[in-house]
Scaffold this motif. Structure first.
Motif, PDB file in Angstrom:
ATOM      1  N   THR A 267     -46.252  29.264  39.042  1.00 38.97           N
ATOM      2  CA  THR A 267     -44.976  28.117  39.268  1.00 38.97           C
ATOM      3  C   THR A 267     -44.028  28.320  40.394  1.00 38.97           C
ATOM      4  O   THR A 267     -43.926  27.411  41.310  1.00 38.97           O
TER       5      THR A 267
ATOM      6  N   ALA B  21     -45.857  27.926  43.613  1.00 38.20           N
ATOM      7  CA  ALA B  21     -46.043  26.708  43.762  1.00 38.20           C
ATOM      8  C   ALA B  21     -44.942  26.143  44.399  1.00 38.20           C
ATOM      9  O   ALA B  21     -44.955  25.146  45.186  1.00 38.20           O
ATOM     10  N   MET B  22     -43.789  26.288  43.807  1.00 36.53           N
ATOM     11  CA  MET B  22     -42.498  25.659  44.284  1.00 36.53           C
ATOM     12  C   MET B  22     -42.275  26.265  45.635  1.00 36.53           C
ATOM     13  O   MET B  22     -41.668  25.521  46.674  1.00 36.53           O
TER      14      MET B  22
ATOM     15  N   GLN C 287     -45.055  24.149  47.980  1.00 39.59           N
ATOM     16  CA  GLN C 287     -45.073  22.729  47.816  1.00 39.59           C
ATOM     17  C   GLN C 287     -44.752  21.541  49.111  1.00 39.59           C
ATOM     18  O   GLN C 287     -45.134  20.712  49.302  1.00 39.59           O
TER      19      GLN C 287
ATOM     20  N   PRO D 294     -48.887  21.552  50.025  1.00 39.44           N
ATOM     21  CA  PRO D 294     -48.785  20.660  48.664  1.00 39.44           C
ATOM     22  C   PRO D 294     -50.064  20.946  48.236  1.00 39.44           C
ATOM     23  O   PRO D 294     -49.985  20.915  46.805  1.00 39.44           O
TER      24      PRO D 294
ATOM     25  N   ALA E 113     -50.110  24.213  46.335  1.00 37.88           N
ATOM     26  CA  ALA E 113     -49.101  24.330  45.285  1.00 37.88           C
ATOM     27  C   ALA E 113     -49.482  23.266  44.083  1.00 37.88           C
ATOM     28  O   ALA E 113     -49.332  24.049  43.081  1.00 37.88           O
ATOM     29  N   LEU E 114     -50.254  22.410  44.305  1.00 32.98           N
ATOM     30  CA  LEU E 114     -50.830  21.498  43.192  1.00 32.98           C
ATOM     31  C   LEU E 114     -51.761  22.415  42.381  1.00 32.98           C
ATOM     32  O   LEU E 114     -51.575  22.338  41.181  1.00 32.98           O
TER      33      LEU E 114
ATOM     34  N   ALA F  39     -49.751  24.897  40.347  1.00 27.62           N
ATOM     35  CA  ALA F  39     -48.954  24.684  39.233  1.00 27.62           C
ATOM     36  C   ALA F  39     -49.964  23.936  38.206  1.00 27.62           C
ATOM     37  O   ALA F  39     -49.780  24.317  36.899  1.00 27.62           O
TER      38      ALA F  39
ATOM     39  N   LEU G  56     -43.468  19.635  38.182  1.00 32.07           N
ATOM     40  CA  LEU G  56     -43.815  19.927  39.665  1.00 32.07           C
ATOM     41  C   LEU G  56     -45.065  19.094  39.851  1.00 32.07           C
ATOM     42  O   LEU G  56     -45.390  18.811  40.893  1.00 32.07           O
TER      43      LEU G  56
ATOM     44  N   LEU H  50     -45.652  16.364  42.937  1.00 29.83           N
ATOM     45  CA  LEU H  50     -46.877  16.860  43.885  1.00 29.83           C
ATOM     46  C   LEU H  50     -47.668  15.575  43.819  1.00 29.83           C
ATOM     47  O   LEU H  50     -48.084  15.095  44.719  1.00 29.83           O
TER      48      LEU H  50
END
Length: 466
Positions: free
Chosen positions: A231, A234-235, A238, A242, A245-246, A249, A265, A269
């Motif tokens: 997480t 991913a933050m 993002q 992205p 990041a997705l 997450a 999140l 996203l």
């Protein structure tokens, strides 16, 4: 049983031999150096055995005479060692009881008798810690690192002392050295905290796997920590990545389905990717299982350009996913207030402020907002503000005494991963002249709430002046 049979057989053979010799007497004649000796066979055998016995006795006396100094030295060392261990025992008990004087005296005696004993260094370090002598404690722990038996214990002591003087780099160095020697739990946790403090999530990932392999943490704990680190990654990604990041997450939610920040999140996203419908569906399902404000915030962010009326309609739909949750009443009231539907806002908050209920500080402030927006500054506004100053506090993210509106992967104080917990903060100690802002962190107040509180403080000051 076998030894007894062998003994009986040997005894029988000896008896038979003696009987045979008695039945067949013989003689032995010895002529040597002008001497003539004639005797029977039995006497000759007995004389030979006696001579052998005398030689053995003489040899034993001679050996004992030459070994006497060594035995005396060994006896002295044994007594000295016993005395040293008695001193160690007294010292460790005294140190555990906090008796500094007795522990220090025993430590000196133990050091005199057992200078190289590992426990002597441990007692010396404990005495230094009791006296507040950090330099002495570090010296003792350093001496322990020079012995293979106490190297890990010495490194742990140095790690603790480094943390006490807030030397994060030194503490990390000692923990890393200990982890390389043996993957002990304290060293693994210290490495995780260091990487968490520095937001070095890739290294934290490696440390989690090493701890799991060494069985310093169990699999459920490792899965939770993996989800927290994913997480965090991913933050960070993002904005620039992205898609990655997705993916991170989603991995985090698979490992820890209750990790609210990862769920929120994912919703944000998906909305940014243009898949708002999927984001809303995901967040509605998550809200039904866990009506959390972070999920609400992500839900509202999914359609930022809608009107207040449209937002109210959508929020009412979300509230139906968890109709009994207090958060549902709050979000509907906020949306209704923004749409200036004061009747709807009051209906949404009515179950939360009904007689017998204990509304939280935020609910009281929200009621004050409704009163102010509908009727302007009035007595009910001040009443709700005063009630809010005494109301129970609202849940928040808390880690090591730090209260935060937003979640973070690690504690800002210690760097511990997954330290933030959504819970109600402890109630502050209240005095006789508590102001309306007490117990409500500024970061949790809206602009309207800030204005209402400031107005209430001005009114209170004016009343006191009159």
């Amino acid at each position: 049983m076998l030894l007894l049979l062998i003994f009986l057989a040997a005894l029988a053979a000896l008896s038979l031999g003696l009987h045979w010799m008695l039945e067949h007497p013989g003689s032995i004649t010895l002529d040597w150096g002008g001497y003539h000796i004639e005797t029977s066979l039995l006497v000759a055998i007995a004389a030979t055995l006696g001579l052998i016995a005398l030689v053995i006795i003489a040899w034993a006396i001679l050996v004992s005479f030459f070994q006497a100094p060594t035995r005396l030295a060994q006896s002295s060392r044994s007594r000295r060692r016993e005395k040293g261990f008695q001193a160690l025992s007294r010292g460790i008990i005294a140190a555990g009881a906090g008796h500094v004087g007795a522990a220090k005296k025993a430590s000196k005696e133990a050091e005199k008798c057992l200078a190289k004993e590992p426990l002597t260094f441990l007692l010396k370090a404990q005495v230094a810690q009791l006296e507040g002598d950090r330099v002495g404690a570090e010296t003792a722990f350093h001496e322990m690192t020079l012995l293979s038996e106490t190297r890990l214990l010495g490194l742990r002591g140095l790690h603790i002392e480094a943390k006490r003087r807030n030397d994060a780099e030194a503490a990390h160095l000692f923990a890393d050295q200990a982890h390389q020697l043996a993957p002990v739990p304290w060293a693994g946790h210290a490495l995780l905290e260091h990487h968490g403090s520095n937001a070095d999530w890739e290294e934290a990932r490696v440390a989690i796997e090493a701890n799991l392999k060494a069985k310093a943490i169990d699999l459920p704990t490792a899965q939770r920590l993996r989800a927290v680190v994913e997480t965090a990654l991913a933050m960070e990604k993002q904005v620039d990545s992205p898609s990655e990041a997705l993916h991170l997450a989603r991995q985090a939610v698979k490992r820890a389905p209750t990790l609210v920040p990862a769920i929120a999140l994912i919703g944000r996203l998906l909305a940014r990717h243009g898949d708002s419908a999927k984001a809303l569906k995901l967040l509605e399902k998550a809200y039904a299982e866990n009506p959390h404000p972070d999920i609400v915030a992500a839900y509202l962010d999914a359609s930022p350009s809608e009107s207040n009326a449209e937002r109210l309609a959508r929020v009412k739909k979300l509230a139906l996913a968890a109709p009994k949750a207090p958060e549902s009443g709050v979000i509907v009231a906020r949306a209704a207030l923004a749409a200036r539907d004061f009747a709807m806002a009051r209906r949404a908050l009515a179950p939360l402020v009904a007689e017998g209920q204990a509304p939280t500080a935020q609910i009281c402030l929200l009621m004050a907002e409704v009163e102010d927006a509908e009727n302007g500054p009035s007595g009910p506004v001040r009443e709700w503000l005063a009630r809010g100053s005494r109301a129970p506090r609202d849940p928040a993210w808390i880690a090591d005494g730090v209260i935060s509106r937003s979640w973070a992967p690690a504690s800002p104080v210690t760097g511990k991963l997954d330290a933030f917990v959504w819970t109600t903060p402890p109630e502050p100690i209240r005095g006789p002249a508590e102001d309306a802002r007490a117990g409500i962190p500024a970061a949790f107040l809206t602009t309207r709430q800030e204005r209402l509180l400031e107005a209430a403080e001005i009114d209170a000051d004016s009343g006191a002046a009159e």
